[in-house]
Write an enzyme that holds these catalytic residues in place. Sequence first.
Site, PDB file in Angstrom:
ATOM      1  CE  LYS A  13      -2.029  -0.861   3.978  1.00 20.69           C
ATOM      2  NZ  LYS A  13      -1.371  -1.980   4.577  1.00 20.69           N
ATOM      3  NE  ARG A  88      -3.355  -0.842  10.554  1.00 19.59           N
ATOM      4  CZ  ARG A  88      -2.532  -0.492   9.910  1.00 19.59           C
ATOM      5  NH1 ARG A  88      -2.362   0.592   9.304  1.00 19.59           N
ATOM      6  NH2 ARG A  88      -1.469  -1.234   9.746  1.00 19.59           N
ATOM      7  NE  ARG A 127       8.125  -2.788   5.910  1.00 24.79           N
ATOM      8  CZ  ARG A 127       6.905  -2.452   5.893  1.00 24.79           C
ATOM      9  NH1 ARG A 127       6.154  -2.197   4.756  1.00 24.79           N
ATOM     10  NH2 ARG A 127       6.289  -2.635   7.015  1.00 24.79           N
ATOM     11  NE  ARG A 160       7.591  -0.685  10.349  1.00 26.61           N
ATOM     12  CZ  ARG A 160       6.255  -0.567   9.499  1.00 26.61           C
ATOM     13  NH1 ARG A 160       6.147   0.172   8.409  1.00 26.61           N
ATOM     14  NH2 ARG A 160       5.085  -0.925   9.991  1.00 26.61           N
ATOM     15  NE  ARG A 171       2.784  -5.010  11.336  1.00 31.31           N
ATOM     16  CZ  ARG A 171       3.698  -4.529  10.375  1.00 31.31           C
ATOM     17  NH1 ARG A 171       4.915  -4.930  10.522  1.00 31.31           N
ATOM     18  NH2 ARG A 171       3.530  -3.817   9.515  1.00 31.31           N
TER      19      ARG A 171
END
Length: 219
Positions: A13, A88, A127, A160, A171
């Site tokens: 996204k 969300r 990532r 992260r 998550r």
Amino acid sequence: MNLIFLGPPGAGKGTQAARLSEEFSIPQISTGDILREARKNKTPLGQKAESFMVQGQLVPDEVVIGIVEERLRESDCQNGFILDGFPRTTAQADALGQMLLSLGRQINQVISFSVDDAAIISRLSGRRVCSDCGASFHVEFSPTTVDGVCDKCGGKTYQRKDDQAETIKERLDVYKKQTQPLIDYYSNLGALISVEGQGSVDDVLNASKALCHLRRDFS
Ligand code: AMP
């Protein structure tokens, strides 16, 4: 054009929103980025959000709703915006509907990006993000030229905390329980288009644009 990007963490996204934001000169509003910045600066908002984010949980609705309410009133949102990571929950979606109503605006399109769990885990665990400009890289699929150094601004890249294996699983669970119902929510409002998020960045971007006929004069 007022857009919502919906999808699990790691669906792309943010990457897609950044590209469209540049192309159409409308801001990308990422609640995740706003909260991370607040944490970095140790503001009261950041301190409030910290424990939820570290555990992969959602920050309470009233906190994020307040952030978006304030942000949408800023002048750069006049010609449109891309909401990346908000809403969300159903409560957030309801609040957004009320907010937009009071501003005399509406959502033009909700783009839902779908990616399977295995790809999400691989994307998120590899990532790396720039601590200065927020640019995103992947150790395998789009590595930085120099290890640990951002190609765009020379800043330091890092992983992260919530991209570590056990938090990714949390998550994903949170997404399925709390956010996935928004697919039906917006589908019932006739605003949803679904895009297969597994291809290359360009392919996904082109599919998104083709499917929702994005135009510069989209109001
Ligand atoms: P993201 O970068 O969008 O994956 O967001 C990172 C984290 O920020 C999430 O795991 C949540 O803890 C928090 N967050 C971001 N957006 C929201 C939201 N709309 N509602 C609640 N929490 C959020």
